[in-house]
Design an enzyme around this catalytic site. Structure first.
Site, PDB file in Angstrom:
ATOM      1  N   ASP A  29      71.055 -83.669  30.339  1.00  0.00           N
ATOM      2  CA  ASP A  29      72.469 -83.514  30.671  1.00  0.00           C
ATOM      3  C   ASP A  29      73.215 -84.825  30.868  1.00  0.00           C
ATOM      4  OD1 ASP A  29      72.425 -80.759  30.621  1.00  0.00           O
ATOM      5  OD2 ASP A  29      71.623 -80.635  32.643  1.00  0.00           O
TER       6      ASP A  29
ATOM      7  N   HIS B  34      64.147 -84.718  37.180  1.00  0.00           N
ATOM      8  CA  HIS B  34      63.720 -83.442  36.612  1.00  0.00           C
ATOM      9  C   HIS B  34      62.479 -82.961  37.332  1.00  0.00           C
ATOM     10  CE1 HIS B  34      62.595 -80.398  33.664  1.00  0.00           C
ATOM     11  NE2 HIS B  34      63.863 -80.423  33.328  1.00  0.00           N
TER      12      HIS B  34
END
Ligand code: CMC
Length: 428
Positions: free
Chosen positions: A363, A306
Site C-alpha cells: 500500500d 506487515h
C-alpha cells in the site's frame, strides 16, 4: 498417521500431537484433539501462531519476501501475466491454455451487467457515502437478485456465483464512483478487456468516446494482479468464517469487504497517501518518523509493516517500478513520490524500523499510482476489494470443496464474573 509427533506436557502428563507437513513452509502441530484429551484450549489472539485451514492457493515466506500463487512468483505474474489469467490460475490451479483463457474471459465479460433494479439501489445512498459503504451494501444485495446460483453444495452454482462476483465487481465499484460525483453510470462494454472496461466505466461519460490508454490499462491490470490474493489475511479469513456457516457467497464477500475497509488492512492505501500528502515535503519527514516511534502517539507510518513480511514486501517492489511507468505514460509528476522515496530511505536506515523489521508494504506506493491515474483516495480500498474478490472466491470455493470443512468456532479465555444471582432493581 503423521511422520512426526510433538509432545506437550499438561499437568504432568505427556500428550502427543501429530505434526503435519505442507509442500513447503513451517510444519504445523495438529491440536484438534487438544481440548478433548486435556480439557484445555490454546490462546492465540490475532492468530499469530495458528494455521486455520489447509490451502493450496497462495504461499508466503515472510522472512524471504516470497509470494507465490499456485507456485508462481508474484514478480513473474505481474511482469508477464494478466489479471484474468491470474484469476483463472487461482480458481483452477493451473495456467490456462489459450482457448481456456479466451473462454474464461468471454464468460466473465458476459456477466458484467447488473440487474437493473440493483442499479436503482444506489439512489438510496447519500451522495457523500464512502464507496466502501456502497460496496458493502450492493455486494450483499446481490444475494437478493441471483437466487439461481446460491446452492453452495452445487459446484456449478459455486462456479456461476464466483464468475458473477468477479465480473460485476468493476461495474459495482465504478458505479459507486459515478454516483458520488453525480455522473451517469455507464453500462459495461464487453469489447474491452476486464481492466479497460473498468477504466471506461469509471472515467468515461456517455457523451464521448473513451479511449483506453494502454500503459494505464497495463498498470491498472498489474495493480489488480498484486492484490488478487494473499493467503489467510483478515478479510479472507472473514470470508472463510462467514462461509463456514453455509452462508451464500455474495453475503460472504460483503463480509470480506467490510473487514478489508479497516486502516490496518485494505484501508491502508487510502491512509498512506493521505499521510504522504500531510507530510508534504521531505524536510518534514523526521518529525513524522519520531511520531511513528513514539509509543504515546497513535500515529503509525501507513503502508509500512506487515504481519507476515519481515523483509521487503515483493508487491511493493513491483509497485514502486510501476509508479515511474505511469508517470512517464501520463507525463505527470507528483512531488509526493519523492517524499515517499525519501521516507522509505530514512525509515530503512532508522534503528526502530530495522529492529522491528518494518518495510514498505503493497500500500505504500499504490496510492501514488492510483492518484496519478485519477482516482480519488476514497476509491483506493474499493479497487483493492475489486481485485481481492478473485482470491476471496477462490478461497471460499476451496473451503466449501474440502470434505473436512466444519463451521469456524473459536473459543475464549473467559475473564468475566463467575455465576452470581440476579439482584432485583430495589436491592442494587
Ligand atoms: N509504524 C510504526 N510502528 C509500527 C508500524 C508502523 N507502520 N507497524 C508496526 N509497528 C511497530 C508496532 O508498534 C510494534 O512495536 P512494539 O513491538 O514496540 O509494540 C511492532 O512494530 C510490531 O507491530 P504489530 O502491530 O504488533 O504487528 P502486527 O503484525 O500486529 O501488525 C500491521 C501489522 C500491518 C497491522 C502494522 O504493521 C500496521 O499497522 N501497519 C500500518 C498499516 C498498514 O500499512 N497496513 C497494510 C498492511 S499490507 C496490506 C494488507 O494486507 O491489507
Amino acid at each position: 498417521m503423521a511422520d512426526k509427533q510433538a509432545t506437550l506436557n499438561v499437568d504432568g502428563n505427556d500428550v502427543e500431537f501429530p505434526v503435519l507437513q505442507g509442500s513447503t513452509g513451517p510444519d504445523v502441530i495438529d491440536i484438534r484433539k487438544l481440548y478433548g484429551s486435556t480439557g484445555k484450549f490454546t490462546f492465540d489472539p490475532g492468530y499469530k501462531s495458528t494455521a486455520s485451514c489447509e490451502s493450496a492457493l497462495t504461499y508466503i515466506d515472510g522472512q524471504e519476501g516470497v509470494l507465490l500463487h499456485r507456485g508462481y512468483p508474484i514478480g513473474q505474474l505481474a511482469e508477464s501475466s494478466s489479471f484474468m489469467e491470474v484469476a483463472y490460475l487461482l480458481l483452477n490451479g493451473e495456467l490456462p491454455q489459450e482457448q481456456e483463457l479466451n473462454h474464461f474471459e468471454y464468460t466473465i465479460s458476459h456477466h458484467t451487467m447488473l440487474h437493473e433494479q440493483l442499479r436503482h439501489l444506489y439512489q438510496g445512498f447519500r451522495r457523500d457515502a464512502h464507496p466502501m459503504a456502497i460496496m458493502c451494501g450492493v455486494v450483499g444485495a446481490l444475494s437478493a437478485f441471483y437466487h439461481d446460483s446460491t446452492d453452495i453444495s452445487d459446484p456449478e452454482h459455486r462456479k456461476i456465483s464466483s464468475h458473477r462476483l468477479i465480473a460485476k465487481m468493476p461495474t459495482i465499484a465504478a458505479a459507486a464512483y459515478k454516483y458520488s460525483i453525480g455522473q451517469p453510470m455507464l453500462y459495461p462494454d464487453n469489447s474491452l478487456s476486464y481492466t479497460g472496461n473498468f477504466l471506461r466505466m469509471t472515467f468515461g461519460v456517455p457523451a464521448e468516446e473513451y479511449e483506453v490508454i494502454p500503459e494505464v490499462e497495463k498498470a491498472m491490470d498489474r495493480i489488480f494482479i498484486l492484490h488478487a490474493d494473499h493467503e489467510q489475511n483478515a478479510s479472507t479469513s472473514t470470508v472463510r468464517l462467514a462461509g463456514s456457516s453455509g452462508a451464500n457467497p455474495f453475503a460472504c464477500i460483503a463480509a470480506g469487504i467490510a473487514c478489508l475497509w479497516g486502516p490496518a488492512h485494505g484501508g491502508a492505501n487510502e491512509a498512506a497517501l493521505n499521510m504522504l500528502r500531510e507530510i508534504g515535503t521531505p524536510d518534514k519527514i523526521p518529525h513524522y518518523i519520531e511520531r511513528a516511534k513514539d509509543k504515546n502517539d497513535p500515529f503509525r507510518l501507513m503502508g509500512f509493516g506487515h504481519r507476515v513480511y519481515k523483509n521487503y514486501d515483493p508487491r511493493a517492489t513491483v509497485m514502486q517500478k510501476t509508479v515511474r511507468e505511469v508517470f512517464d505514460a501520463l507525463k505527470v509528476d507528483d512531488p509526493v513520490f519523492e517524499t515517499a522515496l525519501r521516507l522509505e530511505e530514512i525509515a530503512l536506515n532508522d534503528d526502530y524500523f530495522v529492529e522491528k523489521k518494518l518495510f514498505p508494504n503493497v500500500d505504500f506506493y499504490s496510492g501514488i499510482i492510483l492518484s496519478a491515474i485519477g482516482f480519488p483516495t476514497t476509491m483506493f480500498t474499493a479497487l483493492f476489494a475489486l481485485a481481492r474478490t478473485v482470491g476471496w472466491v477462490a478461497q471460499w470455493n476451496e473451503m466449501i470443496s474440502d470434505p473436512g470443512q466444519v463451521i469456524g468456532r473459536p473459543r475464549q479465555l473467559y475473564t468475566g464474573p463467575t455465576q452470581r444471582d440476579y439482584i432485583p432493581m430495589d436491592k442494587r
